[in-house]
Design a protein around this motif. Structure first.
Motif, mmCIF file in Angstrom:
data_model
loop_
_atom_site.group_PDB
_atom_site.id
_atom_site.type_symbol
_atom_site.label_atom_id
_atom_site.label_comp_id
_atom_site.label_asym_id
_atom_site.label_seq_id
_atom_site.Cartn_x
_atom_site.Cartn_y
_atom_site.Cartn_z
ATOM 1 N N GLN A 62 -0.178 -0.849 -2.194
ATOM 2 C CA GLN A 62 0.931 0.691 -2.610
ATOM 3 C C GLN A 62 2.253 -0.088 -3.256
ATOM 4 O O GLN A 62 2.738 -0.731 -2.189
ATOM 5 N N GLN A 63 2.447 0.084 -4.625
ATOM 6 C CA GLN A 63 3.839 -0.965 -5.189
ATOM 7 C C GLN A 63 5.062 -0.133 -4.905
ATOM 8 O O GLN A 63 4.947 1.377 -4.992
ATOM 9 N N ARG A 93 6.940 5.651 -3.579
ATOM 10 C CA ARG A 93 6.026 5.105 -4.511
ATOM 11 C C ARG A 93 5.523 4.678 -6.050
ATOM 12 O O ARG A 93 6.283 6.274 -6.400
ATOM 13 N N LYS A 94 5.178 4.163 -6.199
ATOM 14 C CA LYS A 94 4.590 3.782 -8.539
ATOM 15 C C LYS A 94 4.313 5.426 -7.892
ATOM 16 O O LYS A 94 2.430 4.708 -7.259
ATOM 17 N N THR A 95 4.038 6.366 -8.621
ATOM 18 C CA THR A 95 2.582 7.480 -9.027
ATOM 19 C C THR A 95 2.546 6.934 -10.246
ATOM 20 O O THR A 95 2.985 6.846 -10.987
#
Length: 95
Positions: free
Chosen positions: A73-74, A89-91
């Motif tokens: 997860q980025q 966290r990127k969503t």
């Protein structure tokens, strides 16, 4: 006629109505047999083993993909309105 009487004497009472076990002896339609062939075939151990290994590998691969996606997860550094920095966290816009 004597041969028929001799043959009847050897038959035990438990085997009188016995034809074949399971659904193989039952009267069914061709459509039912086409959609349920496993009910009318003898078990094939090598094919069962191949299927079990294949399904196990597929489930293992899906689990591996899920685990690596979670670890990948980025994250990015976000700044809130007060100027504090934190990791987020990127969503997706779809979530």
């Amino acid at each position: 006629m004597a041969d028929k009487e001799v043959g009847q004497g050897k038959e035990s009472p438990g085997e009188k109505g016995f034809r074949t076990p399971g659904l193989r002896g039952a009267q069914t339609t061709t459509l039912f047999r086409a959609f349920n062939p496993e009910l009318f075939m003898k078990p094939n151990k090598p094919v069962m083993a191949f299927g079990l290994v294949s399904i196990t590998l597929c489930v293992g691969y899906l689990g591996y993909m899920h685990a690596t996606k979670e670890n990948d997860q980025q994250l990015y550094e976000a700044v809130d309105s007060e100027g504090d920095r934190y990791m987020r966290r990127k969503t997706s816009k779809w979530d």
